[in-house]
Design a protein around this motif. Sequence first.
Motif, PDB file in Angstrom:
ATOM      1  N   LEU A 400     -12.637  -4.304 -50.000  1.00 25.19           N
ATOM      2  CA  LEU A 400     -11.566  -5.026 -49.321  1.00 25.19           C
ATOM      3  C   LEU A 400     -11.916  -5.274 -47.850  1.00 25.19           C
ATOM      4  O   LEU A 400     -11.683  -6.372 -47.330  1.00 25.19           O
ATOM      5  CB  LEU A 400     -10.252  -4.256 -49.428  1.00 25.19           C
ATOM      6  CG  LEU A 400      -9.029  -4.953 -48.818  1.00 25.19           C
ATOM      7  CD1 LEU A 400      -8.857  -6.371 -49.382  1.00 25.19           C
ATOM      8  CD2 LEU A 400      -7.761  -4.137 -49.058  1.00 25.19           C
ATOM      9  N   VAL A 401     -12.505  -4.279 -47.180  1.00 27.57           N
ATOM     10  CA  VAL A 401     -12.926  -4.483 -45.780  1.00 27.57           C
ATOM     11  C   VAL A 401     -13.956  -5.599 -45.692  1.00 27.57           C
ATOM     12  O   VAL A 401     -13.895  -6.464 -44.809  1.00 27.57           O
ATOM     13  CB  VAL A 401     -13.473  -3.166 -45.193  1.00 27.57           C
ATOM     14  CG1 VAL A 401     -14.237  -3.432 -43.890  1.00 27.57           C
ATOM     15  CG2 VAL A 401     -12.342  -2.191 -44.937  1.00 27.57           C
ATOM     16  N   ALA A 402     -14.926  -5.588 -46.625  1.00 27.10           N
ATOM     17  CA  ALA A 402     -15.959  -6.622 -46.617  1.00 27.10           C
ATOM     18  C   ALA A 402     -15.353  -8.007 -46.817  1.00 27.10           C
ATOM     19  O   ALA A 402     -15.761  -8.985 -46.170  1.00 27.10           O
ATOM     20  CB  ALA A 402     -16.988  -6.329 -47.701  1.00 27.10           C
ATOM     21  N   ASN A 403     -14.347  -8.121 -47.699  1.00 31.35           N
ATOM     22  CA  ASN A 403     -13.709  -9.413 -47.938  1.00 31.35           C
ATOM     23  C   ASN A 403     -12.892  -9.884 -46.741  1.00 31.35           C
ATOM     24  O   ASN A 403     -12.909 -11.067 -46.393  1.00 31.35           O
ATOM     25  CB  ASN A 403     -12.801  -9.315 -49.169  1.00 31.35           C
ATOM     26  CG  ASN A 403     -13.526  -9.657 -50.457  1.00 31.35           C
ATOM     27  OD1 ASN A 403     -13.600 -10.806 -50.866  1.00 31.35           O
ATOM     28  ND2 ASN A 403     -14.095  -8.626 -51.080  1.00 31.35           N
ATOM     29  N   SER A 413     -13.224  -7.832 -36.821  1.00 26.48           N
ATOM     30  CA  SER A 413     -14.182  -7.091 -37.625  1.00 26.48           C
ATOM     31  C   SER A 413     -13.612  -5.694 -37.871  1.00 26.48           C
ATOM     32  O   SER A 413     -13.291  -4.966 -36.927  1.00 26.48           O
ATOM     33  CB  SER A 413     -15.530  -6.985 -36.899  1.00 26.48           C
ATOM     34  OG  SER A 413     -16.454  -6.219 -37.658  1.00 26.48           O
ATOM     35  N   LEU A 414     -13.466  -5.352 -39.150  1.00 21.47           N
ATOM     36  CA  LEU A 414     -12.933  -4.049 -39.528  1.00 21.47           C
ATOM     37  C   LEU A 414     -14.071  -3.130 -39.935  1.00 21.47           C
ATOM     38  O   LEU A 414     -15.184  -3.562 -40.211  1.00 21.47           O
ATOM     39  CB  LEU A 414     -11.936  -4.199 -40.682  1.00 21.47           C
ATOM     40  CG  LEU A 414     -10.777  -5.174 -40.463  1.00 21.47           C
ATOM     41  CD1 LEU A 414      -9.840  -5.148 -41.669  1.00 21.47           C
ATOM     42  CD2 LEU A 414     -10.013  -4.823 -39.185  1.00 21.47           C
ATOM     43  N   GLY A 415     -13.777  -1.809 -39.983  1.00 20.67           N
ATOM     44  CA  GLY A 415     -14.831  -0.858 -40.297  1.00 20.67           C
ATOM     45  C   GLY A 415     -14.348   0.307 -41.126  1.00 20.67           C
ATOM     46  O   GLY A 415     -13.466   0.189 -41.990  1.00 20.67           O
ATOM     47  N   LEU A 416     -14.926   1.491 -40.828  1.00 20.23           N
ATOM     48  CA  LEU A 416     -14.723   2.665 -41.645  1.00 20.23           C
ATOM     49  C   LEU A 416     -13.272   3.145 -41.628  1.00 20.23           C
ATOM     50  O   LEU A 416     -12.776   3.647 -42.639  1.00 20.23           O
ATOM     51  CB  LEU A 416     -15.653   3.787 -41.158  1.00 20.23           C
ATOM     52  CG  LEU A 416     -15.691   5.050 -42.016  1.00 20.23           C
ATOM     53  CD1 LEU A 416     -16.152   4.735 -43.432  1.00 20.23           C
ATOM     54  CD2 LEU A 416     -16.615   6.096 -41.364  1.00 20.23           C
ATOM     55  N   VAL A 417     -12.587   2.987 -40.500  1.00 20.94           N
ATOM     56  CA  VAL A 417     -11.210   3.465 -40.415  1.00 20.94           C
ATOM     57  C   VAL A 417     -10.334   2.772 -41.454  1.00 20.94           C
ATOM     58  O   VAL A 417      -9.606   3.399 -42.227  1.00 20.94           O
ATOM     59  CB  VAL A 417     -10.640   3.248 -38.986  1.00 20.94           C
ATOM     60  CG1 VAL A 417      -9.150   3.596 -38.958  1.00 20.94           C
ATOM     61  CG2 VAL A 417     -11.407   4.090 -37.980  1.00 20.94           C
ATOM     62  N   GLU A 418     -10.396   1.437 -41.495  1.00 18.58           N
ATOM     63  CA  GLU A 418      -9.583   0.677 -42.445  1.00 18.58           C
ATOM     64  C   GLU A 418     -10.033   0.942 -43.887  1.00 18.58           C
ATOM     65  O   GLU A 418      -9.203   1.027 -44.803  1.00 18.58           O
ATOM     66  CB  GLU A 418      -9.668  -0.813 -42.139  1.00 18.58           C
ATOM     67  CG  GLU A 418      -8.979  -1.236 -40.848  1.00 18.58           C
ATOM     68  CD  GLU A 418      -9.816  -0.952 -39.607  1.00 18.58           C
ATOM     69  OE1 GLU A 418      -9.256  -1.029 -38.496  1.00 18.58           O
ATOM     70  OE2 GLU A 418     -11.028  -0.659 -39.761  1.00 18.58           O
ATOM     71  N   SER A 419     -11.340   1.077 -44.070  1.00 17.27           N
ATOM     72  CA  SER A 419     -11.858   1.341 -45.410  1.00 17.27           C
ATOM     73  C   SER A 419     -11.288   2.658 -45.947  1.00 17.27           C
ATOM     74  O   SER A 419     -10.865   2.739 -47.117  1.00 17.27           O
ATOM     75  CB  SER A 419     -13.384   1.400 -45.382  1.00 17.27           C
ATOM     76  OG  SER A 419     -13.907   1.752 -46.643  1.00 17.27           O
ATOM     77  N   ASN A 420     -11.267   3.711 -45.103  1.00 11.86           N
ATOM     78  CA  ASN A 420     -10.736   4.999 -45.538  1.00 11.86           C
ATOM     79  C   ASN A 420      -9.237   4.922 -45.825  1.00 11.86           C
ATOM     80  O   ASN A 420      -8.740   5.519 -46.786  1.00 11.86           O
ATOM     81  CB  ASN A 420     -11.006   6.057 -44.471  1.00 11.86           C
ATOM     82  CG  ASN A 420     -12.485   6.425 -44.390  1.00 11.86           C
ATOM     83  OD1 ASN A 420     -13.233   6.231 -45.348  1.00 11.86           O
ATOM     84  ND2 ASN A 420     -12.907   6.969 -43.252  1.00 11.86           N
ATOM     85  N   GLN A 421      -8.502   4.193 -44.964  1.00 10.78           N
ATOM     86  CA  GLN A 421      -7.062   4.064 -45.172  1.00 10.78           C
ATOM     87  C   GLN A 421      -6.763   3.352 -46.500  1.00 10.78           C
ATOM     88  O   GLN A 421      -5.888   3.783 -47.274  1.00 10.78           O
ATOM     89  CB  GLN A 421      -6.434   3.297 -44.011  1.00 10.78           C
ATOM     90  CG  GLN A 421      -6.403   4.055 -42.696  1.00 10.78           C
ATOM     91  CD  GLN A 421      -5.852   3.219 -41.562  1.00 10.78           C
ATOM     92  OE1 GLN A 421      -5.678   1.993 -41.687  1.00 10.78           O
ATOM     93  NE2 GLN A 421      -5.590   3.859 -40.413  1.00 10.78           N
ATOM     94  N   TRP A 422      -7.477   2.282 -46.771  1.00 12.92           N
ATOM     95  CA  TRP A 422      -7.176   1.480 -47.963  1.00 12.92           C
ATOM     96  C   TRP A 422      -7.647   2.160 -49.247  1.00 12.92           C
ATOM     97  O   TRP A 422      -7.056   1.971 -50.310  1.00 12.92           O
ATOM     98  CB  TRP A 422      -7.789   0.094 -47.799  1.00 12.92           C
ATOM     99  CG  TRP A 422      -7.102  -0.668 -46.671  1.00 12.92           C
ATOM    100  CD1 TRP A 422      -5.920  -0.373 -46.082  1.00 12.92           C
ATOM    101  CD2 TRP A 422      -7.597  -1.826 -45.995  1.00 12.92           C
ATOM    102  NE1 TRP A 422      -5.613  -1.266 -45.089  1.00 12.92           N
ATOM    103  CE2 TRP A 422      -6.628  -2.191 -45.005  1.00 12.92           C
ATOM    104  CE3 TRP A 422      -8.749  -2.612 -46.097  1.00 12.92           C
ATOM    105  CZ2 TRP A 422      -6.777  -3.274 -44.150  1.00 12.92           C
ATOM    106  CZ3 TRP A 422      -8.903  -3.699 -45.245  1.00 12.92           C
ATOM    107  CH2 TRP A 422      -7.931  -4.033 -44.291  1.00 12.92           C
ATOM    108  N   GLN A 423      -8.736   2.952 -49.115  1.00 10.35           N
ATOM    109  CA  GLN A 423      -9.163   3.662 -50.319  1.00 10.35           C
ATOM    110  C   GLN A 423      -8.155   4.746 -50.675  1.00 10.35           C
ATOM    111  O   GLN A 423      -7.918   5.025 -51.856  1.00 10.35           O
ATOM    112  CB  GLN A 423     -10.567   4.229 -50.149  1.00 10.35           C
ATOM    113  CG  GLN A 423     -10.661   5.544 -49.420  1.00 10.35           C
ATOM    114  CD  GLN A 423     -12.084   6.077 -49.406  1.00 10.35           C
ATOM    115  OE1 GLN A 423     -13.051   5.381 -49.074  1.00 10.35           O
ATOM    116  NE2 GLN A 423     -12.228   7.349 -49.750  1.00 10.35           N
TER     117      GLN A 423
END
Length: 434
Positions: A400-403, A413-423
């Motif tokens: 989802l972050v990549a999309n 540009s989003l990164g690890l913080v958003e990726s962890n929250q969404w997972q």
Amino acid sequence: MAESLTKAIHHFIEDRYQTKREALDKDHEKERSQATTAQDIESVDVTFADKRDKLRSDFDASNWLDSAAKRASQISMATHAVKFTHSSAKGTNVLAADLGQDNRYLDTAVLQMPAIDAVGNAAALDVARLLQLSDDNGESLLDYLKLDDVSSLKVIAKNDTQLEEWRVGLKQALLDATPSSHTLAKQVYFPIADNEYHLLAPLYSSSLSQAIYQEINHSRFSQEMVAAREARKKQVPHSEPVVAYPNLAVTIAGGSKPQNVSQLNSGRGGRNYLFSTRPPEWQSQLKAPLTSDNIFTHPELRYATRFAIKRLVSFLIQVNQQERESNLAIRNKVKRLVDEVIDEVFAKVSQWQQLSLGWSDETNELPAAQCRWLDPNNPKWDQHDDQWLQDIAKAFGGWLVANVNHFAKDELSLGLVESNQWQEAFKQALWEIS
């Protein structure tokens, strides 16, 4: 079978006489009740006595057939009638026979015994009913006239001359000496050579319309179908299948005067049913994602989630451009938008989960966690192993972050913080439905 047809003709004429006689008697009683003197009553009685004598003479079988033979030219016996195109059209009607059959089409030729219609002067439609009388074998007077067989009329005729006049006169309902089309009819000029054409005149099949009308009415109103539908409603067995014709359309021919179009049309009240001819709706065949190495990059899942992801991206860009500090309202809005993406993912994945049990055994591309997710009823899975939930959630967060970064381009540009929250959000949703 001439005797049975002769008997039917006598009964037909007598029935018509009795109907006319009853109407005349009612008129007599009405006028007699309005008379005020004995002289007036006598005058009324004399007048109606004369009318009864004339009526009895008119409906003497021989005399009535004289009249019918003279009036037959006012009607056309037909399977295809021009007035269905336009009620004022005056072209030729066609009594079609031996059309040839093509099983690819539902047309008049498929009818073993097509109903014969009558078109023309409504006052002469009694002649049409005469021609449709049949003997014990189902052969009609019309069928015999086509063969110039008038044996059923011979015992009624006073002499051979009268019999021949009946044959010639009644056959006028089968003939059209001057075939023609009309400006209000459908016409197609088909070229056959230089400045030479065939005039094609497509005609509506009243016979086919009648067969369809009878079949649909049987499916709706017959005792068998009523009983079958009642049995289905009560969920009990029944010997007859329930027959229904959905999405019907109805056209009305002739408006308030359907008898001006044809005899059969009048009997149908002008109603003519049309079946639905809408094209079928395309339904893609669901295929197992055997060649995919990551279900989140599968084209069908990307397509299913594209709009939800774009709404998320649009909101994040708006917040970023306004340089607004994160607050509860913004975080809740982002959460709702991410939940929309998760819902679209689950909706698509649920389709793959309905595939036949064990389909994932045929792939070497998909990660084991994703196979477990997409093929949940496969007996090879260890039901006590929950690691696959974490693996799927981590793949979702990164995807989802990549999309979002892809659709946002250079806007954010989003990164690890958003990726962890969404997972974590995905893992929680996955846990709740697993």
